[in-house]
Design a protein around this motif. Structure first.
Motif, PDB file in Angstrom:
ATOM      1  N   MET A   6     -32.979 -19.148  16.155  1.00 37.17           N
ATOM      2  CA  MET A   6     -33.273 -20.687  16.272  1.00 37.17           C
ATOM      3  C   MET A   6     -32.111 -21.448  16.647  1.00 37.17           C
ATOM      4  O   MET A   6     -30.923 -21.031  16.008  1.00 37.17           O
ATOM      5  CB  MET A   6     -33.571 -21.071  14.784  1.00 37.17           C
ATOM      6  CG  MET A   6     -33.809 -22.753  14.545  1.00 37.17           C
ATOM      7  SD  MET A   6     -34.130 -23.078  12.844  1.00 37.17           S
ATOM      8  CE  MET A   6     -35.680 -23.486  12.995  1.00 37.17           C
ATOM      9  N   TYR A   7     -32.199 -22.406  17.544  1.00 37.44           N
ATOM     10  CA  TYR A   7     -30.884 -23.425  17.672  1.00 37.44           C
ATOM     11  C   TYR A   7     -31.511 -24.592  17.905  1.00 37.44           C
ATOM     12  O   TYR A   7     -32.609 -25.032  17.887  1.00 37.44           O
ATOM     13  CB  TYR A   7     -30.732 -22.670  19.280  1.00 37.44           C
ATOM     14  CG  TYR A   7     -31.504 -23.046  20.201  1.00 37.44           C
ATOM     15  CD1 TYR A   7     -31.633 -24.403  21.104  1.00 37.44           C
ATOM     16  CD2 TYR A   7     -32.743 -22.405  20.577  1.00 37.44           C
ATOM     17  CE1 TYR A   7     -32.483 -24.836  22.052  1.00 37.44           C
ATOM     18  CE2 TYR A   7     -33.629 -22.343  21.729  1.00 37.44           C
ATOM     19  CZ  TYR A   7     -33.559 -23.759  22.198  1.00 37.44           C
ATOM     20  OH  TYR A   7     -34.593 -24.062  23.337  1.00 37.44           O
TER      21      TYR A   7
ATOM     22  N   THR B 149     -26.157 -22.791  16.847  1.00 39.38           N
ATOM     23  CA  THR B 149     -27.103 -21.940  16.254  1.00 39.38           C
ATOM     24  C   THR B 149     -26.384 -21.618  14.866  1.00 39.38           C
ATOM     25  O   THR B 149     -25.242 -22.071  14.719  1.00 39.38           O
ATOM     26  CB  THR B 149     -27.114 -20.432  17.150  1.00 39.38           C
ATOM     27  OG1 THR B 149     -25.774 -19.821  17.310  1.00 39.38           O
ATOM     28  CG2 THR B 149     -27.805 -20.647  18.120  1.00 39.38           C
ATOM     29  N   GLN B 150     -26.903 -20.915  13.806  1.00 34.98           N
ATOM     30  CA  GLN B 150     -26.333 -20.631  12.640  1.00 34.98           C
ATOM     31  C   GLN B 150     -25.074 -19.484  12.553  1.00 34.98           C
ATOM     32  O   GLN B 150     -25.153 -18.687  13.847  1.00 34.98           O
ATOM     33  CB  GLN B 150     -27.434 -19.961  11.604  1.00 34.98           C
ATOM     34  CG  GLN B 150     -27.046 -19.900  10.327  1.00 34.98           C
ATOM     35  CD  GLN B 150     -28.201 -19.682   9.509  1.00 34.98           C
ATOM     36  OE1 GLN B 150     -29.351 -19.834   9.708  1.00 34.98           O
ATOM     37  NE2 GLN B 150     -27.914 -19.757   8.178  1.00 34.98           N
ATOM     38  N   ASP B 151     -24.220 -19.923  11.973  1.00 34.37           N
ATOM     39  CA  ASP B 151     -22.996 -19.230  11.728  1.00 34.37           C
ATOM     40  C   ASP B 151     -22.036 -19.187  13.154  1.00 34.37           C
ATOM     41  O   ASP B 151     -21.536 -18.377  13.535  1.00 34.37           O
ATOM     42  CB  ASP B 151     -23.096 -17.503  11.500  1.00 34.37           C
ATOM     43  CG  ASP B 151     -23.918 -17.362  10.286  1.00 34.37           C
ATOM     44  OD1 ASP B 151     -23.474 -18.382   9.422  1.00 34.37           O
ATOM     45  OD2 ASP B 151     -24.436 -16.377  10.203  1.00 34.37           O
ATOM     46  N   GLN B 152     -22.233 -20.500  13.924  1.00 37.16           N
ATOM     47  CA  GLN B 152     -21.699 -20.694  15.344  1.00 37.16           C
ATOM     48  C   GLN B 152     -20.382 -21.638  14.825  1.00 37.16           C
ATOM     49  O   GLN B 152     -20.549 -22.469  14.014  1.00 37.16           O
ATOM     50  CB  GLN B 152     -22.336 -21.166  16.391  1.00 37.16           C
ATOM     51  CG  GLN B 152     -21.620 -21.606  17.481  1.00 37.16           C
ATOM     52  CD  GLN B 152     -22.536 -22.161  18.739  1.00 37.16           C
ATOM     53  OE1 GLN B 152     -23.795 -22.624  18.453  1.00 37.16           O
ATOM     54  NE2 GLN B 152     -22.025 -22.374  19.767  1.00 37.16           N
ATOM     55  N   PHE B 153     -19.293 -21.400  15.676  1.00 38.03           N
ATOM     56  CA  PHE B 153     -18.051 -22.532  15.485  1.00 38.03           C
ATOM     57  C   PHE B 153     -18.132 -23.198  16.620  1.00 38.03           C
ATOM     58  O   PHE B 153     -18.458 -22.976  17.881  1.00 38.03           O
ATOM     59  CB  PHE B 153     -16.823 -21.593  15.602  1.00 38.03           C
ATOM     60  CG  PHE B 153     -16.722 -20.632  14.402  1.00 38.03           C
ATOM     61  CD1 PHE B 153     -16.151 -20.948  13.021  1.00 38.03           C
ATOM     62  CD2 PHE B 153     -16.593 -19.126  14.815  1.00 38.03           C
ATOM     63  CE1 PHE B 153     -16.151 -20.124  12.161  1.00 38.03           C
ATOM     64  CE2 PHE B 153     -16.473 -18.197  13.707  1.00 38.03           C
ATOM     65  CZ  PHE B 153     -16.182 -18.600  12.529  1.00 38.03           C
TER      66      PHE B 153
ATOM     67  N   ALA C 224     -26.611 -28.444   8.941  1.00 39.15           N
ATOM     68  CA  ALA C 224     -25.346 -28.334   7.884  1.00 39.15           C
ATOM     69  C   ALA C 224     -24.325 -27.550   8.602  1.00 39.15           C
ATOM     70  O   ALA C 224     -24.413 -26.600   9.142  1.00 39.15           O
ATOM     71  CB  ALA C 224     -26.035 -27.757   6.675  1.00 39.15           C
ATOM     72  N   GLY C 225     -23.003 -27.999   8.105  1.00 36.79           N
ATOM     73  CA  GLY C 225     -21.847 -27.390   8.662  1.00 36.79           C
ATOM     74  C   GLY C 225     -20.861 -27.344   7.606  1.00 36.79           C
ATOM     75  O   GLY C 225     -20.697 -28.198   6.501  1.00 36.79           O
ATOM     76  N   LYS C 226     -19.659 -26.665   7.786  1.00 38.91           N
ATOM     77  CA  LYS C 226     -18.498 -26.699   7.048  1.00 38.91           C
ATOM     78  C   LYS C 226     -17.123 -26.876   7.789  1.00 38.91           C
ATOM     79  O   LYS C 226     -17.113 -26.201   8.722  1.00 38.91           O
ATOM     80  CB  LYS C 226     -18.523 -25.189   6.084  1.00 38.91           C
ATOM     81  CG  LYS C 226     -17.442 -25.134   5.349  1.00 38.91           C
ATOM     82  CD  LYS C 226     -17.527 -23.713   4.585  1.00 38.91           C
ATOM     83  CE  LYS C 226     -16.276 -23.842   3.727  1.00 38.91           C
ATOM     84  NZ  LYS C 226     -16.116 -22.468   3.063  1.00 38.91           N
TER      85      LYS C 226
ATOM     86  N   GLN D 147     -17.957 -24.879  11.240  1.00 39.00           N
ATOM     87  CA  GLN D 147     -18.718 -23.712  11.284  1.00 39.00           C
ATOM     88  C   GLN D 147     -20.214 -24.382  10.772  1.00 39.00           C
ATOM     89  O   GLN D 147     -20.395 -24.911   9.872  1.00 39.00           O
ATOM     90  CB  GLN D 147     -18.472 -22.567  10.268  1.00 39.00           C
ATOM     91  CG  GLN D 147     -19.388 -21.526  10.142  1.00 39.00           C
ATOM     92  CD  GLN D 147     -19.004 -20.362   9.335  1.00 39.00           C
ATOM     93  OE1 GLN D 147     -18.103 -20.621   8.582  1.00 39.00           O
ATOM     94  NE2 GLN D 147     -19.645 -19.348   9.490  1.00 39.00           N
ATOM     95  N   ILE D 148     -21.323 -23.840  11.602  1.00 40.28           N
ATOM     96  CA  ILE D 148     -22.791 -24.261  11.481  1.00 40.28           C
ATOM     97  C   ILE D 148     -23.449 -23.276  10.280  1.00 40.28           C
ATOM     98  O   ILE D 148     -23.414 -22.123  10.472  1.00 40.28           O
ATOM     99  CB  ILE D 148     -23.702 -24.457  12.567  1.00 40.28           C
ATOM    100  CG1 ILE D 148     -22.984 -25.222  13.789  1.00 40.28           C
ATOM    101  CG2 ILE D 148     -24.836 -24.585  12.500  1.00 40.28           C
ATOM    102  CD1 ILE D 148     -22.725 -26.759  13.313  1.00 40.28           C
ATOM    103  N   THR D 149     -23.594 -23.984   9.267  1.00 39.30           N
ATOM    104  CA  THR D 149     -24.270 -23.062   8.161  1.00 39.30           C
ATOM    105  C   THR D 149     -25.707 -22.929   8.136  1.00 39.30           C
ATOM    106  O   THR D 149     -26.091 -22.017   7.578  1.00 39.30           O
ATOM    107  CB  THR D 149     -23.713 -23.480   6.674  1.00 39.30           C
ATOM    108  OG1 THR D 149     -23.916 -24.882   6.691  1.00 39.30           O
ATOM    109  CG2 THR D 149     -22.100 -23.535   6.768  1.00 39.30           C
ATOM    110  N   GLY D 150     -26.232 -23.965   8.341  1.00 38.77           N
ATOM    111  CA  GLY D 150     -27.914 -23.806   8.663  1.00 38.77           C
ATOM    112  C   GLY D 150     -28.509 -24.967   9.468  1.00 38.77           C
ATOM    113  O   GLY D 150     -27.827 -26.061   9.706  1.00 38.77           O
ATOM    114  N   ILE D 151     -29.743 -24.813   9.806  1.00 36.11           N
ATOM    115  CA  ILE D 151     -30.648 -25.936  10.679  1.00 36.11           C
ATOM    116  C   ILE D 151     -31.973 -25.912   9.677  1.00 36.11           C
ATOM    117  O   ILE D 151     -32.450 -24.836   9.454  1.00 36.11           O
ATOM    118  CB  ILE D 151     -30.646 -25.217  12.043  1.00 36.11           C
ATOM    119  CG1 ILE D 151     -29.333 -25.228  12.843  1.00 36.11           C
ATOM    120  CG2 ILE D 151     -31.832 -26.428  12.649  1.00 36.11           C
ATOM    121  CD1 ILE D 151     -29.473 -24.376  14.219  1.00 36.11           C
TER     122      ILE D 151
END
Length: 103
Positions: free
Chosen positions: A1-2, A15-19, A60-62, A97-101
């Motif tokens: 998923m992107y 995408t998830q877990d991407q910086f 969502a990101g961190k 860091q992307i944590t979720g979509i």
């Protein structure tokens, strides 16, 4: 998923877990951020396009830290005039860091 998301006026495909190195944002290291301006979500063959955004979709990101980009040298010269000027510039970025979509 992107997803394609608008962060501070710039569009990123995430995408998830991407910086992502986004323009400088307010917030401390370790703080969570949420981006609500999602323009497109793709999941395999299913693609949802917003007009201009998808209502209810969030990314969502961190925040991992605030960093500076590479130095860019700006050199100006006018021939036969003896005019030379050299400047440098380093842009400020926030590493996220992307944590979720969610859709």
């Amino acid at each position: 998923m992107y997803a394609i998301v608008d962060i501070a006026g710039k569009q990123f495909k995430v995408t998830q877990d991407q910086f992502v190195y986004a323009p400088l944002m307010a917030g401390e290291e370790g703080a969570s951020v949420e981006f609500g301006n999602v323009l497109l979500i793709g999941d395999g063959d299913n693609v949802t396009v917003g007009t201009p955004g998808i209502s209810g979709a969030k990314v969502a990101g961190k925040i991992l830290g605030h960093v500076k980009g590479d130095k860019v040298i700006v050199f100006k010269k006018k021939r036969r005039k003896g005019f030379k000027k050299k400047n440098g510039h380093r842009q400020d970025f926030t590493k996220v860091q992307i944590t979720g979509i969610t859709q």
